[in-house]
Design a protein around this motif. Structure first.
Motif, PDB file in Angstrom:
ATOM      1  N   ARG A 243       0.850  -1.201   0.000  1.00 20.90           N
ATOM      2  CA  ARG A 243       0.000   0.000   0.000  1.00 20.90           C
ATOM      3  C   ARG A 243       0.879   1.243   0.000  1.00 20.90           C
ATOM      4  O   ARG A 243       2.071   1.169   0.288  1.00 20.90           O
ATOM      5  N   ILE A 244       0.250   2.374  -0.324  1.00 18.66           N
ATOM      6  CA  ILE A 244       0.926   3.665  -0.213  1.00 18.66           C
ATOM      7  C   ILE A 244       0.020   4.617   0.552  1.00 18.66           C
ATOM      8  O   ILE A 244      -1.209   4.492   0.529  1.00 18.66           O
ATOM      9  N   GLN A 245       0.663   5.563   1.227  1.00 17.48           N
ATOM     10  CA  GLN A 245      -0.084   6.575   1.981  1.00 17.48           C
ATOM     11  C   GLN A 245       0.464   7.941   1.630  1.00 17.48           C
ATOM     12  O   GLN A 245       1.680   8.156   1.641  1.00 17.48           O
ATOM     13  N   ALA A 246      -0.448   8.867   1.313  1.00 18.40           N
ATOM     14  CA  ALA A 246      -0.072  10.243   1.012  1.00 18.40           C
ATOM     15  C   ALA A 246       0.057  11.004   2.326  1.00 18.40           C
ATOM     16  O   ALA A 246      -0.946  11.323   2.954  1.00 18.40           O
ATOM     17  N   ILE A 247       1.282  11.264   2.744  1.00 19.02           N
ATOM     18  CA  ILE A 247       1.521  12.075   3.933  1.00 19.02           C
ATOM     19  C   ILE A 247       1.208  13.532   3.599  1.00 19.02           C
ATOM     20  O   ILE A 247       0.570  14.239   4.362  1.00 19.02           O
ATOM     21  N   LYS A 248       1.641  13.940   2.403  1.00 19.77           N
ATOM     22  CA  LYS A 248       1.313  15.267   1.880  1.00 19.77           C
ATOM     23  C   LYS A 248       1.216  15.155   0.359  1.00 19.77           C
ATOM     24  O   LYS A 248       2.203  14.866  -0.309  1.00 19.77           O
ATOM     25  N   ALA A 249       0.030  15.328  -0.182  1.00 21.04           N
ATOM     26  CA  ALA A 249      -0.173  15.317  -1.631  1.00 21.04           C
ATOM     27  C   ALA A 249      -0.093  16.761  -2.109  1.00 21.04           C
ATOM     28  O   ALA A 249      -1.017  17.534  -1.900  1.00 21.04           O
ATOM     29  N   GLY A 250       1.031  17.132  -2.724  1.00 24.66           N
ATOM     30  CA  GLY A 250       1.220  18.525  -3.084  1.00 24.66           C
ATOM     31  C   GLY A 250       1.835  18.770  -4.436  1.00 24.66           C
ATOM     32  O   GLY A 250       2.284  19.880  -4.725  1.00 24.66           O
TER      33      GLY A 250
ATOM     34  N   MET B 183      -4.963  10.842  -5.323  1.00 27.69           N
ATOM     35  CA  MET B 183      -4.648  10.727  -3.904  1.00 27.69           C
ATOM     36  C   MET B 183      -4.578  12.101  -3.265  1.00 27.69           C
ATOM     37  O   MET B 183      -4.001  13.024  -3.829  1.00 27.69           O
ATOM     38  N   THR B 184      -5.176  12.206  -2.087  1.00 26.95           N
ATOM     39  CA  THR B 184      -5.139  13.442  -1.314  1.00 26.95           C
ATOM     40  C   THR B 184      -4.398  13.192  -0.001  1.00 26.95           C
ATOM     41  O   THR B 184      -4.208  12.040   0.411  1.00 26.95           O
ATOM     42  N   THR B 185      -3.991  14.255   0.662  1.00 21.92           N
ATOM     43  CA  THR B 185      -3.256  14.157   1.913  1.00 21.92           C
ATOM     44  C   THR B 185      -4.000  13.278   2.921  1.00 21.92           C
ATOM     45  O   THR B 185      -5.207  13.442   3.115  1.00 21.92           O
ATOM     46  N   GLY B 186      -3.271  12.310   3.508  1.00 16.24           N
ATOM     47  CA  GLY B 186      -3.838  11.408   4.502  1.00 16.24           C
ATOM     48  C   GLY B 186      -4.455  10.145   3.936  1.00 16.24           C
ATOM     49  O   GLY B 186      -4.733   9.200   4.675  1.00 16.24           O
ATOM     50  N   GLN B 187      -4.655  10.093   2.633  1.00 16.51           N
ATOM     51  CA  GLN B 187      -5.312   8.952   2.016  1.00 16.51           C
ATOM     52  C   GLN B 187      -4.338   7.778   1.849  1.00 16.51           C
ATOM     53  O   GLN B 187      -3.161   7.963   1.538  1.00 16.51           O
ATOM     54  N   THR B 188      -4.856   6.563   2.054  1.00 12.96           N
ATOM     55  CA  THR B 188      -4.093   5.332   1.838  1.00 12.96           C
ATOM     56  C   THR B 188      -4.792   4.523   0.757  1.00 12.96           C
ATOM     57  O   THR B 188      -6.016   4.444   0.743  1.00 12.96           O
TER      58      THR B 188
ATOM     59  N   GLY C  36       6.877  18.529  -3.993  1.00  9.35           N
ATOM     60  CA  GLY C  36       5.947  19.028  -2.990  1.00  9.35           C
ATOM     61  C   GLY C  36       5.115  17.959  -2.313  1.00  9.35           C
ATOM     62  O   GLY C  36       4.271  18.271  -1.479  1.00  9.35           O
ATOM     63  N   SER C  37       5.332  16.691  -2.635  1.00  9.53           N
ATOM     64  CA  SER C  37       4.567  15.588  -2.049  1.00  9.53           C
ATOM     65  C   SER C  37       5.463  14.709  -1.190  1.00  9.53           C
ATOM     66  O   SER C  37       6.669  14.618  -1.423  1.00  9.53           O
ATOM     67  N   ILE C  38       4.833  14.036  -0.231  1.00  9.57           N
ATOM     68  CA  ILE C  38       5.516  13.057   0.616  1.00  9.57           C
ATOM     69  C   ILE C  38       4.617  11.827   0.705  1.00  9.57           C
ATOM     70  O   ILE C  38       3.424  11.949   1.010  1.00  9.57           O
ATOM     71  N   TYR C  39       5.191  10.647   0.456  1.00 11.14           N
ATOM     72  CA  TYR C  39       4.447   9.386   0.499  1.00 11.14           C
ATOM     73  C   TYR C  39       5.203   8.350   1.301  1.00 11.14           C
ATOM     74  O   TYR C  39       6.438   8.320   1.289  1.00 11.14           O
ATOM     75  N   ASP C  40       4.468   7.476   1.976  1.00 12.08           N
ATOM     76  CA  ASP C  40       5.030   6.273   2.578  1.00 12.08           C
ATOM     77  C   ASP C  40       4.614   5.097   1.716  1.00 12.08           C
ATOM     78  O   ASP C  40       3.430   4.964   1.360  1.00 12.08           O
ATOM     79  N   VAL C  41       5.597   4.265   1.369  1.00 12.86           N
ATOM     80  CA  VAL C  41       5.350   3.062   0.564  1.00 12.86           C
ATOM     81  C   VAL C  41       5.658   1.866   1.446  1.00 12.86           C
ATOM     82  O   VAL C  41       6.756   1.750   1.999  1.00 12.86           O
ATOM     83  N   TYR C  42       4.694   0.986   1.591  1.00 13.70           N
ATOM     84  CA  TYR C  42       4.853  -0.228   2.402  1.00 13.70           C
ATOM     85  C   TYR C  42       5.064  -1.400   1.461  1.00 13.70           C
ATOM     86  O   TYR C  42       4.230  -1.656   0.581  1.00 13.70           O
ATOM     87  N   TYR C  43       6.173  -2.123   1.656  1.00 13.57           N
ATOM     88  CA  TYR C  43       6.518  -3.198   0.735  1.00 13.57           C
ATOM     89  C   TYR C  43       7.204  -4.335   1.471  1.00 13.57           C
ATOM     90  O   TYR C  43       7.636  -4.205   2.618  1.00 13.57           O
ATOM     91  N   ARG C  44       7.318  -5.471   0.770  1.00 13.72           N
ATOM     92  CA  ARG C  44       8.048  -6.646   1.237  1.00 13.72           C
ATOM     93  C   ARG C  44       8.979  -7.085   0.120  1.00 13.72           C
ATOM     94  O   ARG C  44       8.595  -7.054  -1.050  1.00 13.72           O
ATOM     95  N   GLY C  45      10.183  -7.491   0.477  1.00  9.51           N
ATOM     96  CA  GLY C  45      11.126  -7.998  -0.509  1.00  9.51           C
ATOM     97  C   GLY C  45      11.477  -9.443  -0.202  1.00  9.51           C
ATOM     98  O   GLY C  45      11.671  -9.826   0.949  1.00  9.51           O
ATOM     99  N   PHE C  46      11.493 -10.266  -1.245  1.00  9.41           N
ATOM    100  CA  PHE C  46      11.820 -11.686  -1.108  1.00  9.41           C
ATOM    101  C   PHE C  46      12.940 -12.016  -2.082  1.00  9.41           C
ATOM    102  O   PHE C  46      12.889 -11.629  -3.234  1.00  9.41           O
ATOM    103  N   ALA C  47      13.939 -12.774  -1.597  1.00  6.98           N
ATOM    104  CA  ALA C  47      15.010 -13.217  -2.507  1.00  6.98           C
ATOM    105  C   ALA C  47      14.755 -14.651  -2.905  1.00  6.98           C
ATOM    106  O   ALA C  47      13.997 -15.357  -2.315  1.00  6.98           O
TER     107      ALA C  47
END
Length: 130
Positions: free
Chosen positions: A31-38, A62-67, A119-130
């Motif tokens: 998932r991703i979350q918009a910390i600041k959509a700018g 995506m708007t600020t705060g949206q996941t 002008g935007s800040i996002y958090d990206v949640y991910y998993r990596g597998f080798a």
């Protein structure tokens, strides 16, 4: 006596197992979350995601705060994978970079990467597998 050793060499592999054999990484973006959509002065960011330059998700408003759930997996060669976010703009070749990161093997553990740009800040949640 049956020789099982050779038969085992030709079994089907999962994407994650094949990545190990080929020296690659499977990255699952949860998932991703918009910390600041700018990125856009008026309105929401029209966010999309690329992995090693290929679009895998989006574009979605995506708007600020949206996941938003992404739930996309990509297997690539090499020990790391470049993930980048962009804001889609109506003019050709004018999309805004929202930042990126190098995803690595997290042994399946959820990891967060914070990216920023235009002008935007996002958090990206991910998993990596080798």
């Amino acid at each position: 006596m049956k020789d099982n050793q050779h038969e085992q060499l030709f079994t089907e592999l999962t994407a994650a197992e094949a990545a190990v054999v080929e020296g690659g990484v499977t990255v699952r973006i949860d998932r991703i979350q918009a910390i600041k959509a700018g990125a856009d002065v008026i309105g929401a960011d029209d966010t999309y995601i690329t992995v090693n330059g290929g679009k895998i998700w989006g574009d979605y408003s995506m708007t600020t705060g949206q996941t938003r759930l992404v739930n996309r997996s990509v297997t690539t060669r090499g020990s790391s994978t470049r993930v980048e976010l962009f804001d889609d703009d109506p003019w050709p070749n004018r999309d805004d970079s929202l930042g990126g990161f190098t995803a690595v093997n997290t042994n399946g553990q959820l990891s967060r990467a914070r990216v920023s740009g235009s002008g935007s800040i996002y958090d990206v949640y991910y998993r990596g597998f080798a």
